[in-house]
Design an enzyme around this catalytic site. Structure first.
Site, PDB file in Angstrom:
ATOM      1  N   ASN A 146      37.714  31.623  35.626  1.00 53.69           N
ATOM      2  CA  ASN A 146      36.568  31.130  36.406  1.00 53.69           C
ATOM      3  C   ASN A 146      35.238  31.755  35.982  1.00 53.69           C
ATOM      4  OD1 ASN A 146      37.408  33.588  37.505  1.00 53.69           O
ATOM      5  ND2 ASN A 146      36.515  33.104  39.480  1.00 53.69           N
ATOM      6  N   LYS A 169      43.338  40.281  27.405  1.00 58.44           N
ATOM      7  CA  LYS A 169      43.998  38.970  27.351  1.00 58.44           C
ATOM      8  C   LYS A 169      43.179  37.973  28.166  1.00 58.44           C
ATOM      9  CE  LYS A 169      46.830  36.445  29.589  1.00 58.44           C
ATOM     10  NZ  LYS A 169      46.342  35.137  29.140  1.00 58.44           N
ATOM     11  N   PRO A 170      42.547  37.010  27.482  1.00 57.93           N
ATOM     12  CA  PRO A 170      41.772  36.008  28.227  1.00 57.93           C
ATOM     13  C   PRO A 170      42.701  34.998  28.897  1.00 57.93           C
ATOM     14  CG  PRO A 170      41.261  35.966  25.848  1.00 57.93           C
ATOM     15  CD  PRO A 170      42.500  36.786  26.030  1.00 57.93           C
ATOM     16  N   THR A 226      50.107  36.559  41.168  1.00 60.40           N
ATOM     17  CA  THR A 226      50.227  37.163  39.828  1.00 60.40           C
ATOM     18  C   THR A 226      49.953  38.662  39.925  1.00 60.40           C
ATOM     19  OG1 THR A 226      49.134  35.136  39.082  1.00 60.40           O
ATOM     20  CG2 THR A 226      49.656  36.757  37.408  1.00 60.40           C
ATOM     21  N   GLU A 244      41.829  42.929  41.115  1.00 62.11           N
ATOM     22  CA  GLU A 244      40.770  42.143  41.751  1.00 62.11           C
ATOM     23  C   GLU A 244      41.349  40.763  41.989  1.00 62.11           C
ATOM     24  OE1 GLU A 244      38.066  43.272  42.803  1.00 62.11           O
ATOM     25  OE2 GLU A 244      37.584  45.057  41.640  1.00 62.11           O
ATOM     26  N   CYS A 278      35.658  34.008  43.186  1.00 60.68           N
ATOM     27  CA  CYS A 278      36.493  34.774  44.129  1.00 60.68           C
ATOM     28  C   CYS A 278      35.750  35.048  45.427  1.00 60.68           C
ATOM     29  CB  CYS A 278      36.941  36.072  43.475  1.00 60.68           C
ATOM     30  SG  CYS A 278      35.590  37.015  42.775  1.00 60.68           S
ATOM     31  N   GLU A 457      35.334  47.503  41.021  1.00 63.05           N
ATOM     32  CA  GLU A 457      34.723  47.415  39.697  1.00 63.05           C
ATOM     33  C   GLU A 457      33.223  47.536  39.880  1.00 63.05           C
ATOM     34  OE1 GLU A 457      36.783  43.771  38.115  1.00 63.05           O
ATOM     35  OE2 GLU A 457      37.566  45.266  36.720  1.00 63.05           O
TER      36      GLU A 457
HETATM   37  P1  NAD Z   1      46.025  33.779  37.437  1.00 61.39           P
HETATM   38  O1  NAD Z   1      46.636  34.902  38.189  1.00 61.39           O
HETATM   39  O2  NAD Z   1      46.770  32.522  37.303  1.00 61.39           O
HETATM   40  O3  NAD Z   1      45.665  34.245  35.942  1.00 61.39           O
HETATM   41  C1  NAD Z   1      44.882  35.377  35.678  1.00 61.39           C
HETATM   42  C2  NAD Z   1      45.275  35.952  34.344  1.00 61.39           C
HETATM   43  O4  NAD Z   1      46.596  36.481  34.440  1.00 61.39           O
HETATM   44  C3  NAD Z   1      45.305  34.936  33.206  1.00 61.39           C
HETATM   45  O5  NAD Z   1      44.826  35.536  32.025  1.00 61.39           O
HETATM   46  C4  NAD Z   1      46.786  34.609  33.094  1.00 61.39           C
HETATM   47  O6  NAD Z   1      47.145  34.130  31.820  1.00 61.39           O
HETATM   48  C5  NAD Z   1      47.402  35.976  33.377  1.00 61.39           C
HETATM   49  N1  NAD Z   1      48.802  35.948  33.842  1.00 61.39           N
HETATM   50  C6  NAD Z   1      49.473  34.926  34.416  1.00 61.39           C
HETATM   51  N2  NAD Z   1      50.746  35.312  34.693  1.00 61.39           N
HETATM   52  C7  NAD Z   1      50.865  36.593  34.287  1.00 61.39           C
HETATM   53  C8  NAD Z   1      51.930  37.544  34.311  1.00 61.39           C
HETATM   54  N3  NAD Z   1      53.139  37.246  34.812  1.00 61.39           N
HETATM   55  N4  NAD Z   1      51.709  38.779  33.828  1.00 61.39           N
HETATM   56  C9  NAD Z   1      50.494  39.115  33.335  1.00 61.39           C
HETATM   57  N5  NAD Z   1      49.444  38.252  33.278  1.00 61.39           N
HETATM   58  C10 NAD Z   1      49.624  37.010  33.755  1.00 61.39           C
HETATM   59  O7  NAD Z   1      44.608  33.552  38.116  1.00 61.39           O
HETATM   60  P2  NAD Z   1      43.542  32.426  37.764  1.00 61.39           P
HETATM   61  O8  NAD Z   1      43.989  31.162  38.376  1.00 61.39           O
HETATM   62  O9  NAD Z   1      43.245  32.482  36.301  1.00 61.39           O
HETATM   63  O10 NAD Z   1      42.249  32.991  38.524  1.00 61.39           O
HETATM   64  C11 NAD Z   1      41.850  32.579  39.773  1.00 61.39           C
HETATM   65  C12 NAD Z   1      42.068  33.695  40.764  1.00 61.39           C
HETATM   66  O11 NAD Z   1      41.349  34.850  40.365  1.00 61.39           O
HETATM   67  C13 NAD Z   1      41.525  33.345  42.151  1.00 61.39           C
HETATM   68  O12 NAD Z   1      42.458  33.738  43.127  1.00 61.39           O
HETATM   69  C14 NAD Z   1      40.267  34.190  42.263  1.00 61.39           C
HETATM   70  O13 NAD Z   1      39.877  34.481  43.574  1.00 61.39           O
HETATM   71  C15 NAD Z   1      40.660  35.405  41.487  1.00 61.39           C
HETATM   72  N6  NAD Z   1      39.472  36.137  41.055  1.00 61.39           N
HETATM   73  C16 NAD Z   1      39.205  37.342  41.640  1.00 61.39           C
HETATM   74  C17 NAD Z   1      38.065  38.053  41.287  1.00 61.39           C
HETATM   75  C18 NAD Z   1      37.738  39.377  41.928  1.00 61.39           C
HETATM   76  O14 NAD Z   1      36.920  40.112  41.385  1.00 61.39           O
HETATM   77  N7  NAD Z   1      38.342  39.723  43.055  1.00 61.39           N
HETATM   78  C19 NAD Z   1      37.194  37.530  40.331  1.00 61.39           C
HETATM   79  C20 NAD Z   1      37.498  36.296  39.761  1.00 61.39           C
HETATM   80  C21 NAD Z   1      38.648  35.609  40.120  1.00 61.39           C
END
Ligand code: NAD
Length: 476
Positions: A146, A169-170, A226, A244, A278, A457
């Site tokens: 995001n 890892k992006p 996750t 986060e 978020c 952070e």
């Molecule tokens: P996600 O958890 O699906 O993915 C995040 C990252 O984790 C990706 O790079 C993904 O490839 C990786 N990932 C997925 N499965 C994994 C595993 N089993 N082990 C290790 N890595 C793994 O989240 P998303 O859909 O990409 O992001 C959206 C979420 O992020 C929302 O809930 C949002 O609120 C949250 N977010 C939080 C903050 C904050 O600062 N609190 C900031 C931005 C986004």
């Protein structure tokens, strides 16, 4: 584009690739390596080898490199921002903000390079102690799609300044701007191995990074579920961790608020980045005395927002980044209507029906009188949908705000100091904004309570995430 390992642009060890698509058009814009455990091993080993050299530099030397890198990012910000819009979908002006925000973060950490300090403890006849902070070693950064550029900054800035090396890892959907920036940092003097980027799926590349025995810390931003998996895996090896996670931020507007300003706050707070933030405004609580006027004004402003390709200068709101996110938002709003859990005031549908070839666009949507059991309130709405509720006084506003498993941010819109004091003391959130929402400059600590995560952070204290104390006891 290639991955970045040990300063070199490389393909995956098994030469597999994955496409990156534009969410506004469905077009393939590039391809990146589909990394695997072997590539994670190579990146971590390179980061481990670089740690000795990087950690031995003075903090000021590292700060100067980060400062120079920020300068290069600024010079190329248009180019990086365009890349970000193409892969993520956000309007170009938001992408430019985000890339400049990345440069701001590096500059902030460069500027406080002289500050990390330990302490001296005088123990009288028992001696003296010196407590120093030292870097942890190889850190892993896992980031979402995001806000990929700003979140890269939140992790790389403090981790690298403190003397750690990093494997990042992006997200699968948005690796390109991250890779571009990593290469700019390399060219600006961040030595080979200090910052590596491995692309590929979370389930393989992410898991391999979390499990790697040489990785001493994981900083993860993403979904709560996750985050839970990552935390459990990391715990087996007693790794340090920052999480986060998601949020469901309440915005409370009291009857003494500047209504026009608050309407603009709600508009930006909810629809910025197509609602995929978020700490976006995810629940709006209006004092009943001003609710009707507020809703009328907000509806008029919302209906004027133009959804469109982020590269078009008149687009206010881009597509959602992923088809799954669009499908989830559609299902959530359909459920509200089917179960009579609220009234859709405007929007409530995709822009092009089910024709996803024309982009993952969802119309900016307002839903009033939302029932407290609706999934719009009990889960995180990660898209451009805003549930609106009325409250009769401050106490009920606080009770509603705290009716959530999250605790990332919250805002109150008022002119009354007493109201601010009570909200600050009683609302469970890592940050309380007054008469604004969303803004998080690099100086300001950011992170959540409860299921929104662990740790903070940004700001000076983020350096604590990437260092540990070591004590020298002088017996004399
Ligand atoms: P996600 O958890 O699906 O993915 C995040 C990252 O984790 C990706 O790079 C993904 O490839 C990786 N990932 C997925 N499965 C994994 C595993 N089993 N082990 C290790 N890595 C793994 O989240 P998303 O859909 O990409 O992001 C959206 C979420 O992020 C929302 O809930 C949002 O609120 C949250 N977010 C939080 C903050 C904050 O600062 N609190 C900031 C931005 C986004």
């Amino acid at each position: 584009m290639h991955m970045l390992i040990d300063g070199k642009e490389v393909a995956a060890a098994d030469d597999r690739w994955t496409e990156v698509k534009n969410p506004a058009t469905g077009e393939v814009i590039d391809r990146v390596p589909l990394g695997s455990e072997t590539d994670v091993d190579a990146a971590v080993e390179s980061a481990d080898a670089a740690f000795g050299m990087w950690s031995k530099k003075t903090t000021r030397e590292r700060g100067l490199i980060l400062y120079h890198a920020a300068e290069q990012v600024r010079l190329q910000h248009q180019n990086i921002a365009r890349q970000l819009t193409l892969e993520q979908g956000k309007p170009l002006k938001e992408a430019i903000d985000e890339v400049r925000g990345f440069a701001n973060i590096l500059e902030y950490y460069a500027a406080i390079a002289g500050k990390p300090a330990g302490e001296a403890i005088h123990l009288g006849n028992a001696g003296d102690c010196m407590v120093m902070r030292e870097p942890l070693g190889v850190c892993g950064a896992i980031i979402p799609w995001n806000m990929p550029v700003i979140i890269m900054g939140w992790k790389a800035g403090p981790a690298l300044l403190a003397g750690n090396t990093l494997v990042l890892k992006p997200a699968t959907a948005t690796p390109l701007a991250n890779l571009k920036i990593a290469m700019i940092l390399r060219d600006a003097g961040v030595s080979p191995g200090v910052l590596n980027v491995v692309t590929g799926p979370g389930e393989t590349v992410g898991t391999a990074l979390v499990k790697h025995p040489l990785v001493r810390k994981i900083s993860f931003t993403g979904d709560c579920a996750t985050g839970h998996t990552v935390r459990t895996l990391a715990a087996h090896q007693f790794k340090e961790i920052t999480l986060e996670l998601g949020g469901s931020d309440p915005m409370i507007v009291m009857d003494d608020a500047d209504i026009d300003r608050a309407v603009e706050g709600a508009l930006r707070g909810r629809f910025y980045n197509a609602g995929q933030v978020c700490s976006a405004v995810k629940r709006l609580y209006l004092h009943e005395k001003i609710a009707a006027d507020f809703i009328k004004k907000l509806k008029a402003r919302t209906e004027k927002l133009k959804a469109g390709n982020g590269l078009m200068p008149d687009s206010d709101i881009g597509p959602m980044t992923r088809k799954e996110s669009l499908a989830r938002i559609c299902a959530q709003v359909e459920e509200v209507t089917a179960k009579n859990e609220g009234t859709v005031l405007c929007g409530g549908d995709t822009l092009h029906g089910k024709d996803y070839e024309q982009g993952f666009f969802y119309k900016p949507t307002l839903v009033t009188d939302v029932a407290c059991e609706s999934s719009l309130l009990t889960t995180e709405i990660f898209g451009p949908v805003l549930p609106i509720m009325t409250v009769c006084d401050l106490e009920s506003a606080i009770a509603e705000a705290n009716r959530s498993r999250y605790g990332l941010g919250a805002s109150v819109w008022t002119k009354d100091v007493g109201t601010v004091k009570q909200i600050y003391r009683e609302v469970n959130a890592g940050i309380i904004w007054v008469n604004r929402h969303l803004t998080v400059p690099p100086e300001v600590p950011f992170g959540g309570m409860n299921e929104s995560g662990i740790g903070r952070e940004n700001g000076y204290h983020a350096l604590d995430n990437y260092t540990r104390t070591k004590t020298l006891y002088l017996g004399w």
